[in-house]
Motif scaffolding. Structure first.
Motif, short mmCIF file in Angstrom:
data_model
loop_
_atom_site.label_atom_id
_atom_site.label_comp_id
_atom_site.label_asym_id
_atom_site.label_seq_id
_atom_site.Cartn_x
_atom_site.Cartn_y
_atom_site.Cartn_z
N LYS A 1 8.92 15.58 -27.57
CA LYS A 1 9.56 16.65 -26.82
C LYS A 1 8.89 17.97 -27.18
O LYS A 1 8.67 18.26 -28.35
N PHE A 2 8.60 18.76 -26.14
CA PHE A 2 7.85 20.00 -26.31
C PHE A 2 8.64 21.20 -25.78
O PHE A 2 9.41 21.07 -24.84
N LYS B 1 11.60 29.78 -21.60
CA LYS B 1 11.36 28.63 -22.46
C LYS B 1 11.28 27.41 -21.58
O LYS B 1 12.23 27.10 -20.86
N VAL B 2 10.14 26.74 -21.62
CA VAL B 2 9.93 25.54 -20.81
C VAL B 2 9.97 24.34 -21.74
O VAL B 2 9.18 24.26 -22.68
N ARG B 3 10.89 23.42 -21.46
CA ARG B 3 11.03 22.21 -22.26
C ARG B 3 10.68 21.01 -21.39
O ARG B 3 11.12 20.92 -20.25
N PHE B 4 9.89 20.11 -21.96
CA PHE B 4 9.49 18.90 -21.25
C PHE B 4 9.17 17.84 -22.28
O PHE B 4 9.13 18.12 -23.49
N SER B 5 8.96 16.63 -21.83
CA SER B 5 8.65 15.54 -22.76
C SER B 5 7.45 14.75 -22.24
O SER B 5 6.82 15.14 -21.26
N ALA B 6 7.16 13.68 -22.93
CA ALA B 6 6.02 12.84 -22.54
C ALA B 6 6.39 11.38 -22.75
O ALA B 6 7.22 11.05 -23.60
N ASN B 7 5.76 10.53 -21.96
CA ASN B 7 5.85 9.10 -22.21
C ASN B 7 4.42 8.59 -22.41
O ASN B 7 3.50 9.39 -22.54
N PHE C 1 3.25 13.38 -18.69
CA PHE C 1 4.25 14.34 -19.11
C PHE C 1 5.42 14.24 -18.15
O PHE C 1 5.25 13.93 -16.97
N VAL C 2 6.62 14.48 -18.65
CA VAL C 2 7.83 14.24 -17.88
C VAL C 2 8.60 15.54 -17.68
O VAL C 2 8.85 16.28 -18.65
N ASP C 3 8.98 15.80 -16.43
CA ASP C 3 9.73 16.99 -16.04
C ASP C 3 11.20 16.74 -16.33
O ASP C 3 11.96 16.33 -15.47
N GLU C 4 11.58 16.95 -17.60
CA GLU C 4 12.98 16.79 -17.97
C GLU C 4 13.33 17.75 -19.08
O GLU C 4 12.53 18.00 -19.98
N ASN C 5 14.51 18.30 -18.99
CA ASN C 5 15.02 19.14 -20.06
C ASN C 5 15.62 18.21 -21.10
O ASN C 5 15.90 17.05 -20.82
N PHE C 6 15.82 18.69 -22.29
CA PHE C 6 16.45 17.89 -23.33
C PHE C 6 17.28 18.80 -24.21
O PHE C 6 17.11 20.02 -24.20
N ILE C 7 18.18 18.20 -24.93
CA ILE C 7 19.04 18.93 -25.84
C ILE C 7 18.53 18.69 -27.25
O ILE C 7 18.05 17.61 -27.58
N GLY C 8 18.61 19.70 -28.08
CA GLY C 8 18.20 19.55 -29.47
C GLY C 8 16.88 20.22 -29.76
O GLY C 8 16.33 20.96 -28.95
N PRO D 1 12.93 20.55 -30.35
CA PRO D 1 11.71 19.89 -29.87
C PRO D 1 10.88 19.37 -31.05
O PRO D 1 11.00 19.87 -32.18
N ASP D 2 10.04 18.40 -30.76
CA ASP D 2 9.10 17.93 -31.78
C ASP D 2 8.03 18.98 -32.05
O ASP D 2 7.52 19.08 -33.16
N LEU D 3 7.70 19.74 -31.01
CA LEU D 3 6.71 20.80 -31.14
C LEU D 3 7.11 21.99 -30.28
O LEU D 3 7.44 21.83 -29.11
N ARG D 4 7.06 23.17 -30.88
CA ARG D 4 7.35 24.41 -30.17
C ARG D 4 6.15 25.33 -30.32
O ARG D 4 5.69 25.59 -31.43
N LEU D 5 5.65 25.81 -29.19
CA LEU D 5 4.58 26.81 -29.16
C LEU D 5 5.19 28.07 -28.56
O LEU D 5 5.78 28.02 -27.47
#
Length: 145
Positions: A52-53, A63-69, A73-80, A82-86
């Motif tokens: 999660k990014f 703040k743009v949050r997205f993930s990957a499989n 890369f996956v267009d989804e928000n998440f709670i909590g 992130p694994d990496l924040r830039l």
């Protein structure tokens, strides 16, 4: 030609933080996946699977949050967390994309914040360094600075 030192006023960031995040997230994920398909982004997606990014454009307030499989890369928000924040100001992200500054220089000058999984951060930094950003050339060829 070097980009000028532009940081948006704090009040603009407050407005930006109230705007919907779906449009910029969609654009970012679409761009990354298009670059993957065309071979412009040399990412081994198995290394990013389940990660999660968060990209935080500080002065814009977005703040743009997205993930990957394992494939994209996956267009989804998440709670909590992130694994990496830039995080950086918009102009510093532009400097990276246009190859005016590398992520290491921005990080050591405290203009780029990298938080989270150290190994993931290093992989992402190396990936950013390896990309020949086509829109950076587009801006340069049009005299935009």
């Amino acid at each position: 030609m070097a980009l000028p030192e532009i940081v948006l006023p704090q009040w603009m960031g407050k407005i930006g933080s109230k705007l919907p995040v779906k449009p910029p997230r969609f654009v970012l994920v679409f761009t990354l996946n298009t670059m993957l398909k065309r071979g412009l982004l040399p990412a081994d997606m198995s290394l990013f699977d389940g990660k999660k990014f968060e990209i935080d454009v500080l002065d814009v307030g977005v703040k743009v949050r997205f993930s990957a499989n394992s494939e994209k890369f996956v267009d989804e928000n998440f709670i909590g967390t992130p694994d990496l924040r830039l995080a950086a100001n918009g102009i510093d992200f532009m400097r990276m994309l246009m190859r005016e500054e590398d992520p290491d220089t921005l990080f050591f000058n405290r203009k780029l914040q990298i938080e989270g999984d150290t190994e993931l951060g290093l992989m992402t930094k190396n990936l950013l360094d390896s990309v020949d950003w086509p829109f950076g050339k587009w801006f340069l060829n049009r005299g935009v600075s």
